[in-house]
Design an enzyme around this catalytic site. Structure first.
Site, short mmCIF file in Angstrom:
data_model
loop_
_atom_site.label_atom_id
_atom_site.label_comp_id
_atom_site.label_asym_id
_atom_site.label_seq_id
_atom_site.Cartn_x
_atom_site.Cartn_y
_atom_site.Cartn_z
N GLU A 120 -39.13 12.86 25.60
CA GLU A 120 -39.91 14.06 24.65
C GLU A 120 -39.57 13.71 23.06
O GLU A 120 -40.38 13.75 22.06
CB GLU A 120 -39.55 15.34 24.94
CG GLU A 120 -40.27 15.77 26.51
CD GLU A 120 -40.55 17.43 26.74
OE1 GLU A 120 -41.63 17.49 26.69
OE2 GLU A 120 -39.78 18.01 26.84
N GLU A 140 -40.27 16.48 34.75
CA GLU A 140 -40.13 17.91 34.89
C GLU A 140 -40.79 18.43 36.12
O GLU A 140 -40.26 19.48 36.87
CB GLU A 140 -40.67 18.43 33.55
CG GLU A 140 -39.56 18.42 32.34
CD GLU A 140 -39.69 17.31 31.68
OE1 GLU A 140 -38.96 17.17 30.72
OE2 GLU A 140 -40.34 16.28 31.99
#
Length: 266
Positions: A120, A140
């Site tokens: 990210e 995730e």
């Protein structure tokens, strides 16, 4: 220069080198590390002698994502660092380049794991080079979590949608070669040389006119969501003033005189 016990900040000429420095935790993001990152982005923006930033990790890895235990515990999140987060609840998103875009070019030098929050942060950088054994991925969903660091918005704007959705929905790891093939990173180099390659790119950027470099970066990002007509108009507004700068005139003189230009940021 700023920094914390989990972030090393150094200068290499006109380049600010930020090293995530928790190798024992695969450089997982702690609050001291996030505070140091945010302060360093601000420092790079405020210091006109800094022309580029390189972000890398210590111990042969880039970043394995958030250290949830450290962020929730009383140790690493205590004292000054906790107060900083209370004063600015958005600080961690700014540190991860979700809610902050440095005006200087940011080059990621990736070795080893660059996963979850690491991938990210990567999406907030401008140029990306990785060692051939580097591993990328947004894990995730495998843990029942949401990649809330910006990936469901940014990733499909940076790589083809089908690849973005596969990465987001499967949570599988990606090799450096595959990451380069789908456009997540720009270049794959021999293991252990990503930082050298990033610094080489930074030096090429540093040799260019800083006002021009920053205006070009700003134009690319601010026009990304515009129509072509709107973008071209915005480009003229951003680019025309550069031709009136002393640096632009110096660049032309240096070319005519066959010498290296001496840019003064004027």
């Amino acid at each position: 220069m700023s920094g914390t016990e989990h972030l090393t900040v150094e200068r290499e000429g006109a380049t600010l080198v930020l090293t995530l420095n928790r190798p024992e935790a695969k450089n997982a993001l702690s609050l001291p590390l996030l505070v140091g990152l945010y302060d360093s982005w601000l420092e790079a923006d405020a210091d006109d002698t800094v022309r580029s930033v390189v972000l890398t990790g210590a111990g042969g890895t880039f970043c394995s994502g958030m250290d949830l235990k450290a962020l929730a515990g009383d140790g690493l999140a205590a004292g000054t660092y906790r107060e900083r987060l209370r004063a600015d609840p958005d600080l961690h998103w700014k540190a991860m380049l979700r809610h902050h875009r440095p005006r200087k070019p940011v080059i990621a030098a990736v070795e080893g794991h660059c996963v979850a929050g690491g991938t990210e942060i990567l999406q907030g950088t401008d140029i990306r080079v990785a060692g051939q054994s580097a591993v990328f991925g947004l894990y995730e969903v495998r843990r029942g979590l949401f990649p809330i660091g910006g990936s469901t918005v940014r990733l499909a704007r940076q790589i083809p949608r089908t690849h973005a959705l596969e990465m987001l929905l499967t949570g599988r790891p990606y090799s450096a070669e595959e990451a380069a093939r789908i456009g997540l990173i720009g270049r794959v180099v021999a293991d252990g040389t990503a930082l050298d390659a990033a610094l080489e790119t930074a030096e090429r950027i540093n040799a260019c006119g800083p006002l021009a470099v920053e205006a070009v970066k700003a134009s690319v990002y601010e026009t990304a969501a515009m129509t072509e007509e709107e973008g071209l108009a915005a480009e003229l507004k951003r680019g025309r003033p550069i031709f009136d700068t002393a640096d632009a005139k110096e660049g032309a003189r240096a070319f005519a005189q066959k010498r290296t230009p001496r840019f003064r940021r004027e």
